[in-house]
Design an enzyme around this catalytic site. Structure first.
Site, short mmCIF file in Angstrom:
data_model
loop_
_atom_site.label_atom_id
_atom_site.label_comp_id
_atom_site.label_asym_id
_atom_site.label_seq_id
_atom_site.Cartn_x
_atom_site.Cartn_y
_atom_site.Cartn_z
N HIS A 274 0.83 -1.21 0.00
CA HIS A 274 0.00 0.00 0.00
C HIS A 274 0.86 1.25 0.00
CE1 HIS A 274 -2.36 -3.32 1.67
NE2 HIS A 274 -3.44 -2.69 1.26
N GLY B 223 -3.82 -4.10 11.29
CA GLY B 223 -4.19 -4.47 9.92
C GLY B 223 -5.68 -4.77 9.83
N SER B 224 -6.29 -5.07 10.96
CA SER B 224 -7.74 -5.04 11.01
C SER B 224 -8.05 -3.65 11.53
CB SER B 224 -8.30 -6.11 11.93
OG SER B 224 -9.71 -6.01 11.96
N LEU B 225 -8.61 -2.81 10.68
CA LEU B 225 -8.69 -1.37 10.99
C LEU B 225 -9.55 -1.07 12.21
CD1 LEU B 225 -8.87 0.05 7.36
CD2 LEU B 225 -6.97 0.25 8.98
N ASN C 144 -6.39 11.45 4.32
CA ASN C 144 -5.95 11.51 2.91
C ASN C 144 -7.13 11.37 1.94
OD1 ASN C 144 -6.50 8.76 2.66
ND2 ASN C 144 -4.37 8.16 2.97
N LEU D 110 -9.06 9.36 0.61
CA LEU D 110 -9.44 8.21 -0.21
C LEU D 110 -9.36 6.90 0.56
CD1 LEU D 110 -7.68 9.20 -3.54
CD2 LEU D 110 -10.15 9.15 -3.10
N ARG E 76 -19.38 -18.30 38.53
CA ARG E 76 -19.04 -16.91 38.24
C ARG E 76 -18.63 -16.20 39.53
NH1 ARG E 76 -24.63 -13.57 38.00
NH2 ARG E 76 -25.96 -15.09 39.03
N GLU F 53 -17.60 -3.89 24.12
CA GLU F 53 -16.76 -5.06 24.28
C GLU F 53 -15.53 -5.04 23.38
OE1 GLU F 53 -20.02 -5.01 23.65
OE2 GLU F 53 -20.91 -5.71 25.52
N HIS G 22 -22.71 -16.59 32.27
CA HIS G 22 -24.06 -16.82 31.77
C HIS G 22 -24.05 -17.66 30.49
CE1 HIS G 22 -24.64 -13.55 34.56
NE2 HIS G 22 -25.93 -13.67 34.49
#
Lengths: 660, 660
Positions: A28, A106-108, A173, A175, A320, A368, A417
């Site tokens: 990129h 890289g996962s935006l 930028n 785009l 729990r 979350e 739960h």
């Protein structure tokens, strides 16, 4: 540093970005080129300090990151021939295989949450150390990723916690991948939105003007008196530096071919290949300020018989709640433990920790995705984060958990739960896919304890071991079935066998025995079934697979050699849960070691192979559940003791018919 | 309607909310009580119209919803004894089992996205029908859920699409589950944030003042000339109507006991139990304006030999591109098909549809959670939505997909760039948990085609069938291996057997045959391995499990009876994928039908049971992947043809050793 040298550095970085991506044949470059001046001013203009943290949230600009470290002399400049090559640390998107990177991106939309976690952690540590202002955390964001809700979760929580040690730089930028972003170059609207979320903003009109950028960054560093985080919003040009790339659509994620590269480099002009510049105050020890594994300082828990009196056999305690009890003990012995809550702490019992250690408890509200990112950030600056919400809602953070595995995250996730056994609240609140989700993460560990003692001890196991751990807890109270001296471990299980006097017959024939495999709530159903079956002279052996991943393969395989009737019962949808995991163990062997395993098999005459008839029944949640009592729902889904008994009997009837 | 009657209605609703939850012994009365006047003004004040849509995003206020329909005479008032009871439509959180509900809610922060989808759909339909202004969509939001990033994704996209037919009502009751919300009663900050996202806002200072609410709603209905969506921000009191509940912490999700109920009802005063009020313009046909299944009008695709000339055997086409081609054809024949993109349409090839049908293509930008919610909304007003992004990023929408199953959603999800075979971009971009995720949803269908023809046809199968479907596509080009006349169906597979002349030996002995089970990219690796093995006289039969869920159990079981050596190979992490699915089929039987199945087994002498030795090897992605070429990565992970051949050989060596 004088402006002229910074400009030379920019040129060299552009050269490396363009050349490396053309060499790789992909990447990129245009997304890197827009942020060159922003990065150079930050790193070489005296702003980034030795203990500061930097997160490249727009991870696809990885070559920009590598070129910065190249100019700083911290990596050899021949990285440009290794970009995106197999085995190279210079991956397409950054991962900690590149030593100057803390987390994979890289996962935006995830970087700002990690930044929030680091900023929270640094402040917590600074307070402890008596330091007034600690290091800063810098996050470089792309404008496309501002569409991700997680960014707004991070923004709101950063201002809620007054993180004035957090600075984000937004590279506007204009785009995206295939078109203009939602807001284009509208910096004013970005500023309005971000300010409304409680941040200071500074608009940079020309994100390629080193002087303007430096002035803006100076302002931020000087006005550290604010109690707000700050966002620099910089208008930039995608592809800046090569006229045929600048502000053009159709160039996202595309490397130049060799001819195009020639033209671009000609435009760049003469490069000073020797321009080398230490990042001010930043030496090779950049990462040592928080040495790798700082977060992992192992403070082995003592397991010092600290179980409270109410943890007695047959006492009824919800798992729990035992998790909450264990957290409190862990908090005493390990000052690095921090706890995050998604505003359900009175359901998950994290509020026990909150009461005892309010300064190490962080309310993340109902968000979350951000919670998981913040936990990852905290783990990267020396803390050991536990976090929880209802198991159902953890699905919201799957992408963040997935990414945490590439960041080598040390995070402990607890889902309460679980299953239809929660009862009246209905399916939206039931965790029924959580085991599948957490097992699918490559190196995760998944625990599903059935009583307070095992929960208590497994929580400590999570604290004592590195990595991504998941603990599944149950809403309702369950009887305590394990004594204080029992040991629970990664990859362990417990075998429950009735004493023979309880059986009407002295010893069952091999063919009539039944193996019941369960965990959590269904373990109790299996134990009930075992008692009932014993009255009729049917011997059932029950295995508690509290370690769902990794499974205790040896024990399961050994028993499955002896007993041909196997029933797995779980409070989870059928796919990806305990049943499939067990089927895979019984039928299969690990492919990675298939060759070696086969060798081993030879040694013991291939006993691990399927050499006998097996009746395998998998009881799981197979109808869309609804509201009802826990008992009604376990019955409806045919995962209660009665369903187990019915299954056992139909297998036995079947067996006798086949025989006769 | 006069204010006095509305007040009577409010009283009756409070009575039903309090009584029903006490009867149930659980529920969220205080969260209902804060929104009574807001709901009554909307439904009985003449604002809600016959064709309007309503979404209770704060799903835990379900009793409020039921009591509205009770007052309207649309359900019997004895619902208050059935709340949260097994088999009742009055579940703890709403699901479409309650006939006046379109979508399940209860995982917070999802309702506004669904509203956006409905508003988009209604506008699209209205335009078609030549109607100037269509019905409105109303969404009731809780203040706690405003912390969820998805809400901000919905807000930004609603204003981007100028959805002036969308009205949200924010119930600012200040208190979350365990504490005050992030913003408490700060309506001004809510307004600032929401306005900055391009919405009109109206602040209601007293959300229990029916006159003020009505005036605000009138304003909205009158000023329909705006091109913005509108948010009513109402300050309310949690627990309003019972003094000991009002604005008190510790009362979330708690029903009153009988004594407390008595006190509360006494405070309420005399109830007019006969107050009945048609919702203005709303009759029993409320749901019929969009009859159930409207979205499902089956326009059977013709499969009219419409494959383009380049869809020829051995031609190389990426399956993601074939998906795009198929979408275009479907768009021609079914005007209800709409397509959503997360700003990667040039990667997933949805841009082909966009070019042809721009008015039915919705750019959702990089916000996957919202995309899935919008799709669900569109499906509920008569459209058939397809959506896609990279498979890796679909994990971001797991909670939304999970909830869609309870909404009986008819949505088609496509994940591209699956597996390590994408190559250089690195692990963050690789879908390696997506099969596990999508299989775990109870009634989902999962396809993973290997070539353009099967992709093309399976896309049409998705369009022709109701439910949640997932299609996994591959980045790289793959050869076309199926002819135009081949049929592909839910639960189908294809068996590839080499013609005997290709084998050196005429017929293999039963023990030496090998069964290779694969899908997608690994099918091609298996076919390569098959060719190679044939040269050495080893017969391999390859099964293409393009329908990963449901699997073609009959075919797999039949072949596994004949062939003892079974290798499953997949480009996915080991847990929850094809390998475990196959293991489960070979070893197990369905529990729901265990009894019946055992009966069947008796008829055919129990052949389905494991009666022979089986060598089962599962090749999957077992190392954290990195950048590299597709070939390098398939090799590294040992899921290429070479790894298959190696596995086959080690099994055979092993077999011969065991025999000798």
């Amino acid at each position: 540093m004088e402006d002229k040298k910074l400009k030379e550095i920019c040129k060299k970085i552009r050269y490396e970005v363009l050349t490396s991506t053309t060499n790789a044949g992909s990447g990129h470059p245009t997304s890197c080129l827009s942020a060159v001046e922003l990065s150079v001013a930050l790193f070489f203009g005296g702003f980034f300090q030795a203990e500061d943290k930097f997160i490249l949230s727009k991870g696809h600009a990885a070559p920009l990151l590598y070129s910065i470290y190249s100019v700083a002399g911290l990596i050899p400049s021949d990285w440009i021939y290794k970009l995106r090559k197999f085995g190279s640390p210079y991956e397409g998107h950054p991962t900690p295989r590149f030593p100057y990177v803390d987390v994979a991106t890289g996962s935006l939309g995830q970087g700002l949450s990690v930044g929030v976690g680091m900023a929270l952690g640094i402040r917590l540590r600074s307070k402890k150390d008596g330091i007034e202002t600690g290091p800063k955390v810098w996050v470089l964001l792309g404008d496309s990723e501002m569409a991700e809700g997680q960014v707004w979760e991070a923004l709101e929580i950063a201002s809620y916690y007054k993180l004035n040690n957090l600075v984000a730089i937004l590279d506007v930028n204009r785009l995206g991948q295939s078109r203009e972003t939602m807001l284009g170059w509208d910096s004013e609207t970005y500023a309005k939105r971000i300010e409304s979320f409680g941040w200071e903003t500074v608009i940079v009109k020309d994100g390629h003007d080193l002087v303007e950028i430096s002035q803006s960054l100076s302002k931020i560093v000087k006005t550290a008196t604010t109690d707000k985080p700050t966002m620099v919003i910089a208008r930039t040009i995608k592809g800046k530096g090569a006229s045929f790339l600048e502000n053009k659509e159709g160039w996202h994620g595309k490397a130049l071919d060799k001819e195009e590269l020639k033209i671009a480099l000609k435009e760049l002009g003469k490069i000073d290949f020797n321009v080398l510049s230490k990042i001010d105050n930043l030496t090779d020890s950049v990462s040592d300020s928080f040495p790798p594994g700082f977060g992992s300082q192992k403070v082995a828990s003592t397991l010092s018989g600290s179980l409270s009196p109410r943890h007695l056999l047959n006492y009824q305690v919800a798992t729990r709640e035992a998790y909450g009890d264990s957290l409190v003990e862990l908090g005493e012995e390990n000052p690095n433990i921090v706890v995050l809550d998604a505003e359900v702490g009175n359901s998950t019992y994290e509020n026990k920790f909150q009461k005892k250690f309010p300064e190490r408890f962080f309310q993340m509200f109902i968000a979350e995705q951000n919670m998981i990112g913040v936990a990852l950030g905290l783990s990267k600056v020396g803390f050991l984060p536990f976090m929880s919400t209802l198991a159902a809602f953890l699905t919201r953070g799957f992408d963040q958990i997935r990414m945490a595995q590439y960041s080598q995250g040390n995070i402990k996730i607890v889902g309460s739960h679980c299953g239809v056994s929660i009862g009246a609240d209905g399916p939206s609140q039931m965790g029924l896919e959580d085991i599948a989700m957490m097992r699918s993460v490559l190196k995760s560990v998944v625990f599903y304890p059935s009583d307070a003692v095992s929960t208590y001890k497994l929580t400590k196991v999570m604290a004592d071991n590195q990595g991504i751990f998941y603990l599944r807890t149950t809403r309702g109270k369950t009887p305590i079935i394990y004594g204080e001296d029992e040991e629970f471990k990664i990859g362990g299980c417990k075998v429950h066998q009735l004493k023979s006097q309880k059986l009407k017959v002295k010893s069952s024939s091999k063919n009539s025995k039944v193996l019941l495999i369960a965990a959590g709530i269904t373990l109790h159903e299996s134990l009930k079934a075992q008692e009932e079956l014993a009255k009729e002279g049917i011997e059932a052996i029950v295995i508690d697979c509290y370690s769902i991943k990794p499974l205790d393969k040896v024990t399961i395989i050994n028993y499955s050699k002896e007993i041909k009737n196997i029933i797995v019962v779980e409070d989870h949808y059928p796919a990806g849960g305990l049943g499939e995991a067990v089927a895979n163990v019984i039928l299969g062997r690990s492919p990675a070691t298939a060759g070696r395993r086969l060798q081993n098999l030879d040694n013991d005459s291939g006993q691990a192979r399927m050499t006998r008839e097996i009746n395998f029944v998998h009881l799981a949640v197979r109808k869309i559940p609804c509201s009802g009592t826990p008992e009604e729902l376990l019955r409806y889904e045919e995962i209660d003791s009665q369903a187990i008994i019915t299954s056992v009997k139909s297998i036995r009837i079947h067996n006798s018919k086949v025989k006769s």
